[in-house]
Design an enzyme around this catalytic site. Structure first.
Site, PDB file in Angstrom:
ATOM      1  N   GLY A  64      -5.097  12.545  -0.484  1.00 13.36           N
ATOM      2  CA  GLY A  64      -6.249  12.907   0.328  1.00 13.36           C
ATOM      3  C   GLY A  64      -7.513  13.046  -0.492  1.00 13.36           C
ATOM      4  CB  SER A  79      -0.917   0.045   1.223  1.00 13.56           C
ATOM      5  OG  SER A  79      -1.816  -1.036   1.225  1.00 13.56           O
ATOM      6  NE  ARG A  90      -0.265 -30.584  12.642  1.00 11.80           N
ATOM      7  CZ  ARG A  90       0.088 -30.407  13.910  1.00 11.80           C
ATOM      8  NH1 ARG A  90       1.346 -30.190  14.210  1.00 11.80           N
ATOM      9  NH2 ARG A  90      -0.823 -30.432  14.858  1.00 11.80           N
ATOM     10  CD  GLU A 145      -6.735   2.507  -4.168  1.00 18.24           C
ATOM     11  OE1 GLU A 145      -7.160   2.855  -5.290  1.00 18.24           O
ATOM     12  OE2 GLU A 145      -5.967   3.203  -3.494  1.00 18.24           O
TER      13      GLU A 145
END
Lengths: 406, 250, 324
Positions: free
Chosen positions: A147, A108, A290, A385
């Site tokens: 802004g 970002s 696992r 966005e």
């Protein structure tokens, strides 16, 4: 005498090898692959090892900014004459993809700096403004923020109430912005304000406002459970006076900030692929190691279905953004095409992160694993966005010709 | 300062090894190739030395097939000035054959320094650098972990078992780089773009005769499955017995 | 002529362990070809005294090149001396141990002799009159068989692989000329910080991993290594990254590759990159509290349980076995 050097750059960080089921690498040029590889290696060495700590502490890793700048990550698709790397849009997308595999908050930062601050200066600014700001922003010496969004005007930016009144010497700005990435660290803010009547979105203009101007203040928003390794701030402009040279002369109406968003959304569509790849790789690796009921959990049908589904969505999303990038390089990408990619890719990444988290079982809630951090981050990416729903309507209007926004 | 760096295009170190149908080489399907990791230290050292000297040239030289130009471009993207490809469809397993081709190229280049990575991560030969030095009659220090240069003379350090050798020499010299000599830079994105414009000359490699013949390449034998001898400290006597009588290592 | 020249290595006037290994390897090769073994010893005046033991591992002759310049490794001088001796003797093969010095020296000898070279081999033999060798490549993920198409081949042998037996040969000492050419000079050898046995050379390695729970507990590993007498301490990448142990001890893909007779993995789970560094050990013992740890799939013998109880017991038993 040491054993073999196996990682590049001589470090010992574990390496991400990407996910590429349909050999999309063969559709990239040598330079595009080289760009991807540089960012990928840098993320492995410098970002991945420290991100958990920063995420938990809610601190943006500011010390990485000079490194990112030196490697050319900011405004990478802007021209070389302004100190930028001059890459094509596919290479730019690959940067965002690899950064977001590291963390959405760090990506970002780069999206804001490049697509929302440097881009509008390049697209709407005077030559003097471009020369004054762009090289320093590319070098990471000046951090910027964008802004547009306000406390009461998110999805409806045209309704903004920040005003710009022309004065003898310049402009007087008043208003408040919210959810502004980089707000508190920025030296410069691109402020969108109405120069005319409040009900006239065509009067929206862009202004380059140094954040140390009297009347300007920024404050971080607290209590975030998402994008924690990113600064998200409120901006307040109280009788902020700027000179005539603060106006971005070619900015005109809502289209201007929206075109910036289109740039950022394009990068985000790629970024989401990176986050999804990271989650998938981690889930696959875990599933193979696992052991439960005597065999690796990768051998159980339900987990195989999860992994197959993830890989399918990633593969589709990769091909989607690659073609979008090629269209953009030919000057033919439309905002609606970008909306389709952002909407699809971010949504699929959210789902993949969630499924990966589940596959990891109890371990999946630990910050040591990346899935849950990606899961939390991607909720913001889903919303910002242009929310998923907004992009749905953008596409709906594009397809049918009928607006369903109101 | 004029510096040559000899580099190699090698398979990525995480490559899963599969044997080709010919039984003597690697199956290259799906294999990712990279700049030999040890060569990155050599390229970085060359760039730093040129920067310290204030002027000069770094030439990246690779011996290999046409596609090795991509590897040369990685070095150019890091900052090398130009490249040379010595073309050979297959890199011989015989290090001396390769060294002869490199020596022929380097001989009249007027280089102050010739750098190599200490070894390639595919063949593990550790040989090309010192062989080139021997063929050219130049001083050579291998596997260096530290280097100081001053006024045409150099001091290098290299690790040996239980110690560090400090070696003195005069330039021009051949040096091979050990991991940790420096921290190689990432190719900056601008560098990647600039690399496209830097020149790469290509000419056939003047290989020596290949007298090391690979007769077979095979996967290593799987270890036989072992067994858990017991639980807790009470299993130790049984382990001792097995180590003594069965494994015969005690 | 099927004779073999074995180039030995000394430090401070004493022959290093690998010198017996390389002579032994030369003996095996010479026997296969029906030839003799000459050992070459290079060092400061007086080093010839150490040469006598080489007959026991198969040297028919021991060629001694003494020079004041040869006390420390002298790359150009050693290479020239060895190459000259090799040419004079018309050997079919010249063997060097693939130690740090050997890896530096072997290529120089090969270039000086204009001979093909194979490095770090794990087996050497002859077929149809040609010298052959086996060597690991791709970080041990494949094994290469090579043959040499030349009258003489240079081969460096992996340490700890050719374990010397007894082959009593005369070991007649002869002086040869030391060629004192020097393009580089080893000015000094700085001792390593701890002067410990190097993990790549020891025939027994005891390694600790994250299961040790802290740097202070490595005293247990050191204690066990000491009980063996000839063991080195190794470490997994996790504990080196955490700063508990130095990088020189790291075993694994980004550390050292070791081939000891015995590798004891304590509190190490067995990640693939660690296994890459030790899976060619002759015998692997694993101690771990997790019976599903991947290390047990590679270990010849495993003990499941609390290492803090098992290791002291094992240390006690090993010490008893050595003294009793």
């Amino acid at each position: 005498m040491s054993g073999p050097a196996t990682t590049t750059r001589g470090t010992m960080a574990p390496r991400f090898n990407g996910v590429d089921f349909y050999d999309t690498a063969s559709l990239l040029s040598e330079e595009e692959r080289a760009v991807r590889d540089t960012v990928r290696a840098w993320v492995d060495d410098k970002l991945a090892p420290i991100i958990a700590e920063h995420y938990l502490e809610g601190r943006f890793p500011l010390h990485l900014v000079p490194q990112m700048a030196e490697l050319g990550f900011f405004g990478a698709n802007l021209p070389e004459e302004y100190g930028c790397a001059g890459l094509n849009n596919v290479a730019y997308g690959l940067i965002m993809q690899e950064l977001e595999r590291g963390d959405s908050g760090v990506r970002s930062f780069a999206s804001v700096q490049g697509a929302l601050v440097m881009y509008p200066i390049h697209a709407f600014g005077s030559e003097e403004q471009k020369k004054r700001w762009l090289p320093k922003m590319a070098a990471g010496e000046v951090i910027g923020c964008f802004g547009l969004t306000e406390p009461d005007y998110g999805s409806n930016p045209g309704g903004m109430i920040t005003t710009a009144r022309e004065t003898k010497d310049g402009w007087l700005l008043n208003g408040a912005k919210m959810w502004i990435t980089n707000g508190s660290t920025a030296k410069v803010a691109i402020i969108w304000a109405k120069a005319g009547a409040l009900d006239d979105p065509s009067s929206i203009r862009g202004f380059v406002v140094p954040t140390d101007t009297p009347g300007f203040s920024a404050r971080d928003q607290r209590g975030k459970l998402s994008l924690r390794a990113s600064d998200t701030s409120e901006l307040v402009l109280q009788d902020v006076k700027v000179g005539k040279d603060a106006l971005l002369p070619k900015s005109k109406g809502l289209k201007s900030p929206l075109s910036c968003l289109t740039q950022a959304r394009y990068g985000i569509a790629w970024g989401a692929v990176g986050a999804a790849m990271g989650c998938y790789e981690e889930a696959l690796s875990y599933a193979k190691q696992r052991v439960m009921f005597g065999k690796p959990i990768a051998g159980f049908q339900l987990q195989q279905e999860r992994l197959a589904q993830m890989l399918t969505e990633i593969t589709k999303a990769q091909l989607l953004v690659l073609q979008l990038g090629r269209l953009k390089d030919r000057g033919k990408a439309t905002p609606a095409q970008v909306s389709l990619a952002k909407r699809n890719n971010v949504n699929m990444a959210c789902e993949i992160a969630r499924e990966a988290r589940r596959l990891l079982g109890a371990n999946g809630i630990l910050v040591e694993y990346t899935a849950m951090r990606h899961l939390a981050n991607l909720e913001s990416v889903y919303t910002y966005e242009g929310t998923h729903d907004m992009h749905t309507l953008i596409l709906g209007e594009e397809i049918t010709g009928i607006s369903a926004f109101e | 300062m004029k510096i040559a760096v000899c580099i190699k295009r090698t398979p990525d170190t995480e490559t899963r090894v599969r044997i080709a149908a010919d039984g003597v080489s690697l199956d290259e399907t799906g294999v990712k190739f990279i700049l030999n990791p040890y060569d990155e230290f050599a390229v970085e050292e060359a760039l730093q030395r040129k920067e310290k000297a204030g002027s000069g040239e770094v030439v990246a030289i690779a011996l290999g097939p046409d596609v090795a130009q991509e590897t040369i471009r990685s070095a150019l993207a890091m900052g090398a000035d130009r490249g040379v490809l010595l073309k050979a469809d297959k890199v011989p397993a015989d290090a001396l054959a390769v060294a002869k081709a490199l020596a022929a190229e380097l001989k009249d280049g007027g280089y102050d320094l010739i750098l190599f990575g200490k070894m390639a991560v595919d063949d593990y030969n550790h040989a090309a650098g010192p062989m080139v030095a021997e063929l050219l009659g130049l001083p050579c220090v291998t596997a260096i972990s530290k280097l100081e240069l001053e006024g045409g003379k150099g001091v290098a350090e290299r690790e040996i078992e239980g110690g560090v050798e400090v070696v003195e020499f005069a330039l021009p010299a051949v040096l091979t780089a050990e991991k940790g000599l420096n921290t190689p830079r990432y190719p900056a994105l601008k560098g990647i773009m600039a690399a496209k414009k830097k020149p790469i000359e290509s000419r056939p490699a003047a290989l020596g005769p290949a007298r090391v013949v690979v007769s077979a390449l095979a996967l290593p034998p799987e270890r036989q499955a072992g067994r858990i001898v017991g639980e807790g400290p009470d299993a130790v006597p049984e382990l001792m017995r097995l180590l003594r009588t069965e494994a015969k290592v005690l | 002529m099927a004779n073999v020249l074995a180039v030995t290595e000394q430090r401070d006037g004493g022959l290093r362990k690998t010198s017996h290994e390389v002579v032994w390897a030369a003996r095996q090769l010479a026997d296969a070809m029906g030839g003799k073994v000459d050992a070459l010893v290079l060092g400061a005046p007086g080093v010839g005294a150490a040469a006598a033991s080489l007959g026991e591992v198969g040297a028919d002759r021991v060629l001694v090149a003494e020079s004041a310049a040869f006390g420390k490794y002298a790359p150009d001088g050693y290479a020239a001396t060895a190459a000259t001796a090799a040419k004079a003797g018309g050997y079919a093969a010249v063997l060097v141990a693939a130690t740090a010095t050997g890896k530096d020296l072997a290529p120089r000898i090969a270039a000086a002799l204009d001979a093909p070279l194979a490095t770090d081999v794990t087996a050497v033999g002859s077929a149809g009159g040609k010298v052959t060798a086996t060597r690991p490549v791709y970080a041990g993920r494949a094994i290469q068989q090579v043959a040499f198409d030349a009258p003489v081949a240079v081969v460096s042998v992996r340490p700890n692989t050719f374990v010397p037996g007894k082959a009593g040969k005369p070991g007649v000492v002869e002086k040869v000329q030391a060629m004192e050419v020097a393009r580089v000079v080893v000015r000094e050898v700085k001792a390593a910080a701890q002067g410990r046995l190097d993990v790549a050379e020891a025939s027994v390695v005891v390694s600790g991993g994250r299961g040790m729970k802290g740097p202070e507990h490595f005293a247990l590993i050191e204690g066990l290594a000491k009980a063996f007498g000839n063991a080195a301490v190794g470490a997994s990448r996790a504990v080196v990254d955490a700063g508990w142990r130095p990088h020189a001890e790291q075993v694994g893909q980004t550390g050292k590759t070791v081939s000891p007779q015995l590798y004891v993995a304590v509190g190490i789970s067995g990640a693939i990159q660690h296994l890459a560094g030790m899976k060619t050990a002759k015998v692997i013992v694993a101690i771990n509290k997790d019976k599903d740890a991947p290390i047990f799939q590679v270990a010849d013998y495993g003990i499941v349980g609390d290492l803090f109880e098992i290791v002291p017991r094992l240390t006690e038993e090993i010490a008893k076995a050595r003294t009793g």
